[in-house]
Design a protein around this motif. Structure first.
Motif, short mmCIF file in Angstrom:
data_model
loop_
_atom_site.label_atom_id
_atom_site.label_comp_id
_atom_site.label_asym_id
_atom_site.label_seq_id
_atom_site.Cartn_x
_atom_site.Cartn_y
_atom_site.Cartn_z
N SER A 126 0.81 -1.22 0.00
CA SER A 126 0.00 0.00 0.00
C SER A 126 0.84 1.27 0.00
N LYS A 127 2.17 1.12 0.11
CA LYS A 127 3.03 2.29 0.20
C LYS A 127 4.04 2.40 -0.93
N VAL A 128 3.76 1.73 -2.05
CA VAL A 128 4.65 1.89 -3.21
C VAL A 128 4.57 3.33 -3.70
N ASP A 129 5.69 3.84 -4.22
CA ASP A 129 5.72 5.24 -4.61
C ASP A 129 6.84 5.44 -5.63
N ASN A 130 6.90 6.65 -6.17
CA ASN A 130 7.99 7.02 -7.07
C ASN A 130 8.43 8.45 -6.70
N PRO A 131 9.65 8.61 -6.17
CA PRO A 131 10.71 7.64 -5.95
C PRO A 131 10.27 6.55 -4.96
N PRO A 132 10.91 5.38 -5.05
CA PRO A 132 10.52 4.25 -4.21
C PRO A 132 10.63 4.56 -2.72
N SER A 133 9.65 4.14 -1.95
CA SER A 133 9.70 4.28 -0.50
C SER A 133 10.62 3.18 0.06
N VAL A 134 11.22 3.45 1.21
CA VAL A 134 12.16 2.50 1.83
C VAL A 134 11.74 2.26 3.27
N TYR A 135 11.73 0.98 3.67
CA TYR A 135 11.33 0.63 5.04
C TYR A 135 12.27 -0.42 5.63
N ASN A 136 12.51 -0.30 6.94
CA ASN A 136 13.18 -1.35 7.71
C ASN A 136 12.12 -2.30 8.26
N ALA A 137 12.42 -3.59 8.23
CA ALA A 137 11.50 -4.58 8.79
C ALA A 137 12.28 -5.54 9.68
N GLY A 138 11.98 -5.51 10.96
CA GLY A 138 12.64 -6.39 11.92
C GLY A 138 11.85 -6.37 13.22
N THR A 139 12.54 -6.57 14.33
CA THR A 139 11.89 -6.49 15.64
C THR A 139 12.34 -5.25 16.40
N GLY A 140 13.44 -4.65 15.96
CA GLY A 140 13.99 -3.52 16.68
C GLY A 140 14.71 -3.92 17.95
N GLN A 141 14.95 -5.24 18.12
CA GLN A 141 15.61 -5.76 19.31
C GLN A 141 16.86 -6.55 18.94
N PRO A 142 18.03 -6.18 19.50
CA PRO A 142 19.24 -6.94 19.20
C PRO A 142 19.26 -8.26 19.96
N VAL A 143 19.81 -9.28 19.36
CA VAL A 143 19.95 -10.59 19.99
C VAL A 143 21.41 -11.02 19.86
N THR A 144 22.06 -11.32 20.96
CA THR A 144 23.45 -11.75 20.89
C THR A 144 23.52 -13.21 20.45
N TYR A 145 24.66 -13.59 19.92
CA TYR A 145 24.87 -14.98 19.50
C TYR A 145 24.71 -15.91 20.70
N LYS A 146 25.18 -15.46 21.85
CA LYS A 146 25.09 -16.28 23.05
C LYS A 146 23.63 -16.51 23.43
N GLU A 147 22.81 -15.50 23.31
CA GLU A 147 21.39 -15.63 23.66
C GLU A 147 20.70 -16.65 22.77
N VAL A 148 21.02 -16.63 21.47
CA VAL A 148 20.41 -17.59 20.55
C VAL A 148 20.75 -19.01 20.97
N MET A 149 22.03 -19.26 21.30
CA MET A 149 22.45 -20.60 21.69
C MET A 149 21.79 -21.03 23.00
N GLU A 150 21.65 -20.10 23.95
CA GLU A 150 21.03 -20.44 25.23
C GLU A 150 19.56 -20.81 25.06
N VAL A 151 18.84 -20.03 24.27
CA VAL A 151 17.43 -20.33 24.01
C VAL A 151 17.30 -21.65 23.26
N CYS A 152 18.20 -21.86 22.31
CA CYS A 152 18.18 -23.10 21.53
C CYS A 152 18.35 -24.31 22.44
N GLN A 153 19.32 -24.27 23.33
CA GLN A 153 19.56 -25.40 24.22
C GLN A 153 18.36 -25.65 25.13
N ARG A 154 17.74 -24.59 25.57
CA ARG A 154 16.57 -24.74 26.44
C ARG A 154 15.41 -25.38 25.69
N ILE A 155 15.18 -24.94 24.46
CA ILE A 155 14.07 -25.49 23.68
C ILE A 155 14.33 -26.94 23.28
#
Length: 249
Positions: free
Chosen positions: A167-196
């Motif tokens: 719904s937001k296409v335009d000319n010049p092209p519009s630009v958007y960031n898409a994420g969570t806005g939250q940083p995750v460390t490599y260590k956190e990923v491994m810890e959550v992985c092991q728990r799951i």
């Protein structure tokens, strides 16, 4: 409406030009990698693009092609979606993710903690050592030193972001960031992985290269304000869905 996926480098230009020519509206896929190593966080869409990896240069190449076509063709409209690292799978496990072959030597030492987590879900790989990048280098985020981090987005949230961007296409092209806005460390990923997983992975620490150590945490408020889009899934959800979907691959 066409959604442009990232493609291999060689046919990238041909694909971009063909899609631009074939449609008057386009949502093009880019990534946080175009920002390189930012100096200010969270990174806004107006920040300078200084990629320092092949992926980053390839993503910026796609953006340039879309902008060039838009400048030459007034009726053409586009939106460029710069997204975080993708994780997760269909929450209902109707579709799975690629199952890494157990015979692949590099699987013993994956460089991404998410890859290591998914690899550990494969039978017989729980006893393999995995490289966990930890470093004395760190990035200042909200007054805290955060080492070796990334930002991820659930694949379902990313799909919803593409739909919202239509719904937001335009000319010049519009630009958007898409994420969570939250940083995750490599260590956190491994810890959550092991728990799951309910397992203890053998982890070896290693000093990473700069491009692996320094991640990007982006400002996603523009997409939220313009479209009402919001990420629905967190790290735990993404890993659980990815592991559940793996059995369906």
């Amino acid at each position: 409406m066409t959604v442009l996926r990232k493609v291999q480098l060689q046919p990238r230009l041909t694909t971009v030009v063909a899609l631009c020519y074939a449609t008057l509206q386009l949502v093009a896929s880019s990534s946080y990698s175009v920002y390189g190593k930012p100096t200010t966080y969270p990174v806004q869409e107006s920040a300078a693009c200084q990629p320092n990896t092949v992926q980053g240069h390839a993503a910026l190449f796609t953006e340039s092609a879309v902008r060039t076509y838009a400048a030459a063709e007034a009726p053409f409209k586009a939106a460029i979606l710069r997204h975080a690292g993708i994780m997760g799978a269909d929450p209902q496990a109707r579709l799975g993710s690629f199952a890494w072959p157990t015979t692949e030597p590099s699987i013993q030492y994956p460089t991404d903690p998410l890859t290591a987590c998914l690899s550990a879900a494969t039978k017989g790989l729980q006893e393999q050592p995995y490289k966990l990048f930890t470093s004395s280098k760190s990035t200042q985020l909200d007054g805290q030193d955060i080492p070796c981090f990334r930002e991820y987005i659930h694949v379902s949230d990313l799909a919803a972001a593409y739909v919202a961007a239509i719904s937001k296409v335009d000319n010049p092209p519009s630009v958007y960031n898409a994420g969570t806005g939250q940083p995750v460390t490599y260590k956190e990923v491994m810890e959550v992985c092991q728990r799951i997983l309910g397992v203890t992975l053998q982890v070896t620490s290693e000093e990473p290269s700069d491009d692996l150590c320094y991640g990007v945490m982006a400002d996603i408020s523009k997409l939220q304000a313009d479209t009402g889009w919001r990420p629905q899934y967190q790290l735990d959800d993404s890993l659980r869905h990815a592991l559940a979907g793996r059995s369906q691959a």
